[in-house]
Design an enzyme around this catalytic site. Sequence first.
Site, PDB file in Angstrom:
ATOM      1  N   HIS A 279       0.801  -1.233   0.000  1.00  0.00           N
ATOM      2  CA  HIS A 279       0.000   0.000   0.000  1.00  0.00           C
ATOM      3  C   HIS A 279       0.826   1.271   0.000  1.00  0.00           C
ATOM      4  CE1 HIS A 279      -4.013  -1.779   0.755  1.00  0.00           C
ATOM      5  NE2 HIS A 279      -3.324  -2.708   1.391  1.00  0.00           N
TER       6      HIS A 279
ATOM      7  N   LYS B 258      -7.560  14.111   4.663  1.00  0.00           N
ATOM      8  CA  LYS B 258      -6.744  12.887   4.617  1.00  0.00           C
ATOM      9  C   LYS B 258      -5.681  13.020   5.695  1.00  0.00           C
ATOM     10  CE  LYS B 258      -5.815  13.970   0.225  1.00  0.00           C
ATOM     11  NZ  LYS B 258      -5.843  12.886  -0.728  1.00  0.00           N
ATOM     12  N   ARG B 259      -4.931  11.943   5.973  1.00  0.00           N
ATOM     13  CA  ARG B 259      -3.818  12.060   6.911  1.00  0.00           C
ATOM     14  C   ARG B 259      -2.933  13.234   6.493  1.00  0.00           C
ATOM     15  NH1 ARG B 259      -0.100   7.879   6.445  1.00  0.00           N
ATOM     16  NH2 ARG B 259      -1.201   7.077   4.642  1.00  0.00           N
TER      17      ARG B 259
ATOM     18  N   LYS C 280       1.518  14.309   0.708  1.00  0.00           N
ATOM     19  CA  LYS C 280       0.158  14.643   0.257  1.00  0.00           C
ATOM     20  C   LYS C 280       0.004  16.143  -0.019  1.00  0.00           C
ATOM     21  CE  LYS C 280      -1.850  10.750   2.858  1.00  0.00           C
ATOM     22  NZ  LYS C 280      -2.630   9.950   1.880  1.00  0.00           N
TER      23      LYS C 280
ATOM     24  N   THR D 285      -8.267   6.867  -2.006  1.00  0.00           N
ATOM     25  CA  THR D 285      -9.634   6.371  -2.112  1.00  0.00           C
ATOM     26  C   THR D 285     -10.620   7.504  -1.819  1.00  0.00           C
ATOM     27  OG1 THR D 285      -9.363   5.562   0.149  1.00  0.00           O
ATOM     28  CG2 THR D 285      -9.231   3.929  -1.625  1.00  0.00           C
TER      29      THR D 285
ATOM     30  N   LYS E 123     -14.386   8.812  -3.467  1.00  0.00           N
ATOM     31  CA  LYS E 123     -15.593   9.176  -2.704  1.00  0.00           C
ATOM     32  C   LYS E 123     -16.092  10.554  -3.114  1.00  0.00           C
ATOM     33  CE  LYS E 123     -13.583   6.360   0.904  1.00  0.00           C
ATOM     34  NZ  LYS E 123     -12.616   6.367   2.030  1.00  0.00           N
TER      35      LYS E 123
HETATM   36  C1  26V Z   1       1.108   4.577   8.193  1.00  0.00           C
HETATM   37  C2  26V Z   1       1.223   4.996   9.492  1.00  0.00           C
HETATM   38  C3  26V Z   1       1.405   6.416   9.761  1.00  0.00           C
HETATM   39  C4  26V Z   1       1.215   6.756  11.221  1.00  0.00           C
HETATM   40  C5  26V Z   1       1.894   5.771  12.104  1.00  0.00           C
HETATM   41  C6  26V Z   1       1.330   4.403  11.910  1.00  0.00           C
HETATM   42  C7  26V Z   1       1.173   4.054  10.500  1.00  0.00           C
HETATM   43  C8  26V Z   1       0.974   2.730  10.175  1.00  0.00           C
HETATM   44  C9  26V Z   1       0.836   2.339   8.894  1.00  0.00           C
HETATM   45  C10 26V Z   1       0.905   3.244   7.898  1.00  0.00           C
HETATM   46  C11 26V Z   1       0.810   2.690   6.531  1.00  0.00           C
HETATM   47  C12 26V Z   1       0.204   3.542   5.583  1.00  0.00           C
HETATM   48  C13 26V Z   1      -0.190   2.736   4.403  1.00  0.00           C
HETATM   49  C14 26V Z   1      -1.447   3.279   3.822  1.00  0.00           C
HETATM   50  O1  26V Z   1      -2.391   3.606   4.518  1.00  0.00           O
HETATM   51  N1  26V Z   1      -1.458   3.372   2.527  1.00  0.00           N
HETATM   52  C15 26V Z   1      -2.619   3.892   1.821  1.00  0.00           C
HETATM   53  O2  26V Z   1      -3.365   2.791   1.369  1.00  0.00           O
HETATM   54  C16 26V Z   1      -4.540   3.204   0.691  1.00  0.00           C
HETATM   55  C17 26V Z   1      -5.317   1.952   0.363  1.00  0.00           C
HETATM   56  O3  26V Z   1      -4.630   1.178  -0.546  1.00  0.00           O
HETATM   57  C18 26V Z   1      -4.172   3.998  -0.539  1.00  0.00           C
HETATM   58  O4  26V Z   1      -5.350   4.445  -1.147  1.00  0.00           O
HETATM   59  C19 26V Z   1      -3.304   5.185  -0.166  1.00  0.00           C
HETATM   60  O5  26V Z   1      -2.846   5.838  -1.330  1.00  0.00           O
HETATM   61  C20 26V Z   1      -2.128   4.730   0.661  1.00  0.00           C
HETATM   62  O6  26V Z   1      -1.410   5.849   1.162  1.00  0.00           O
END
Ligand code: 26V
Length: 830
Positions: free
Chosen positions: A362, A553-554, A559, A665, A669
């Site tokens: 991801h 979004k985050r 971003k 995503t 939406k």
């Molecule tokens: C990020 C973070 C950031 C804060 C600390 C904990 C933590 C743990 C995991 C992650 C992973 C981020 C991966 C993620 O969310 N990717 C997103 O996945 C979406 C679904 O596929 C996609 O639409 C987004 O572009 C992508 O950023």
Amino acid sequence: MDTAPASAPASAPATDALVALFRRALAVHTAEGRQPPARAVLQAAAEACRGLLAERWATTQAKDAKRGAGQRRVHYLSMEFLMGRALRNAIAALRLEPALKEELARHGVSLADVLEAEPDAALGNGGLGRLAACFLDSFAELGLPTFGYGLRYRYGMFAQGLQDGMQVERPDDWQREGTPWDVERPGIGFVVGFGGRVEAEADGTRRWLPAERLRARAFDFIVPAHGHGHVATLRQWEARAEQPIDFAAFCRGEHAAAGAAQLAADTLNWVLYPDDSTEEGRLLRLKQEAFLVSASLQDLVARHLAEGRPLSELGRANAIHLNDTHPALAPAELMRLLLDEHGLGWDEAWAITRQAVAYTNHTLMPEALETWPVWMFERLLPRHLEIIYRINHAFLSEVRERVPGDEALVRRVSIIDEEHGRRVRMAALAVVASQRVNGVAKLHSQLMVETIFADYARLFPGRFTNVTNGVTPRRWLQQCNPGLSALLDSAIGDEWRRDLSALSALRGKAGDPALGQRLASVKRASKQALAARIQRELGIAVDTDSLFDVQIKRIHEYKRQLLNLLHVVHRYQAMLANPEGPEGRGWTPRTVILAGKAASAYAAAKQIVRLAHDIGRVINADPRLEGRLKLVFLPNYGVSLAEAIIPAADLSEQISTAGTEASGTGNMKFAMNGALTIGTWDGATIEMAQHIGEADVFVFGLRADAVATLKATGYDPRWVAAQQPALMTVLEAIGNGAFSPGEPGRYRALVDGLLNRDPYLLLADFADYVATQSRVDALYRDPVAWNAAVLRNLAGMGFFSADRTVAEYAAHIWSPPPAMPPRADPQRNA
Ligand code: 26V
């Protein structure tokens, strides 16, 4: 794929029975004669629905257990499920809304208030977790045999507050008043071990003697289909100590010591990973991942055997899907179960494991690629480490055989990174063990095999594929936007509710100005509702005729919320310098809306939140603008807030540096809710533009190949800024404290970072972004043309249903593999 319904939606007598159940529950929760509090109504409604859902669950399980050889059960392992609220979805699926509304009216309670009383289940960070929740909805709708597996965190994603514009994190105590939807499964529990040592038995087998043993208890959340009686399950594990209380210690009066084991277990369940800034935090995270994986796979194996199937068939009858690398211990744990608990030989166990496992990546962000120090494995998971070493040994032997003499390649692809203090590379483990590895949008899948997985893609070319994301149109259109849904029904009939691709019928009607006007009035109503909320919560008045320009979004540098802010400041300065607007045509009024959480240890992201607040404070109070520009930061972003904001958006900001956003995503939406997109050629936005027609999407900026070239040939942001006086003026204002007069140097470092490094190329894309925003203004001034473009956007969005996405997974990733050739494998585990 089998989509045969298990039963129809609740029939009239079933609805009567539900209402009767609801009445009884409400009577229990309400003191005589009083108006029931919204929370009690929620509890009663959930209890009523839960009974029917549990029945459907049993029917579904009985049917799935009998599935034939052509169908596998899918086990979707994810550390995150961002479910949001459940009541509105449940009553929509059970067709309960009219009866419930009528019932509530008698008590003088509004359904809207009851819905608002439900806390979000926010057990996720962002896109990855929400995608998992959308997939559960589609699992149910498509009637697939599935289990989602996660952890039952006591506290979800932190609640975000703003103090003087600075983000403060508070615990999200979402279970405080109970969790009315969870079905506890008393009969289901597994022991998960940690630490200890591994011994060799006389026959050569290995025996793991864990030092700590936790019990995993199952809680099910049932996800209903809307068109029929099939359900999906989200099974979430909670840790309990095997001996919750040391009774002898308690009797000695050592009360805290007596509870130490249970406290250790509770800690595992306390929080969803909010950041990784401490070593203790990282150890706990690894423990959580191992706990999720072990409990889920033990459950899988037990169910497989209970269905009367032989172990040799386990990989053919079951798929194990890794939602990113967080559950990437799964292959090691499955090997351990097959070898140590069930006595299979290595080769057979490995063949089964390879058949079962698939992995979705991801993100390409290097910092998000998980690796764990080997010493953490030695301490927590010694047996898994042995297994990983052996998997790696076999894999590297194969590499040496296929590419002789390339030891640099061996070092690059090894599951063990020997160069950064010996670490286990979880993505390598996931890739080596998986039947299929996929990215989440075409560009992302392409970059994945060209960059982070280039070596593996050369070794295993057939393994890598793409499945473009989608979102559930039930939550993200039907439920969050009933006004637009009704309009669609009347314009093209209601087939789109079952098959989103039916939206394409709108294309032929996009030029109909009457339809455009009705669309605009639906949008206006949503904007009025959001404006009222902004007024209520933040005391900011916004003009509902202004263009609602939204980025939610985050908060992350890639971003580029900061690029958005640069545009806002530029517009502010231009409006002051030229009140008559470009070419005297006036300024198109805009309300810029931002929301999102910054990871608690991510200082740069927190600065962006603060800057947004500071800019908003100055702009919103400047009378010279006459209300034609406002900037609003809505705190505590989450699923429910998104459901309120998205229907009200005119413009969706998808402005990541090209090549960085895996898919996105939110972009889908917004377009499904009648917003136009301003975006870079990145992630799934590219495919949206292709389905909609590029002329109806505001695309700007460098493309991924140009980004890579610019970086490779030397990007000089200071030079870029020097060519653009307007940009320089923006940077100087921010850097010199125009928005932070009490502390003029507050944003100096941020601005210097842009001028000196600018790793996400904000300055390089600024000019085109601003020019494209002017094109947006111009189109907005022509409502007939704007509405036609919105309709053409809607017409192209059918592809982005999660139902299509999940159907692709089912067909290309989870379809049963061919039967294994019979193998003589006398070797026992070693
Ligand atoms: C990020 C973070 C950031 C804060 C600390 C904990 C933590 C743990 C995991 C992650 C992973 C981020 C991966 C993620 O969310 N990717 C997103 O996945 C979406 C679904 O596929 C996609 O639409 C987004 O572009 C992508 O950023």
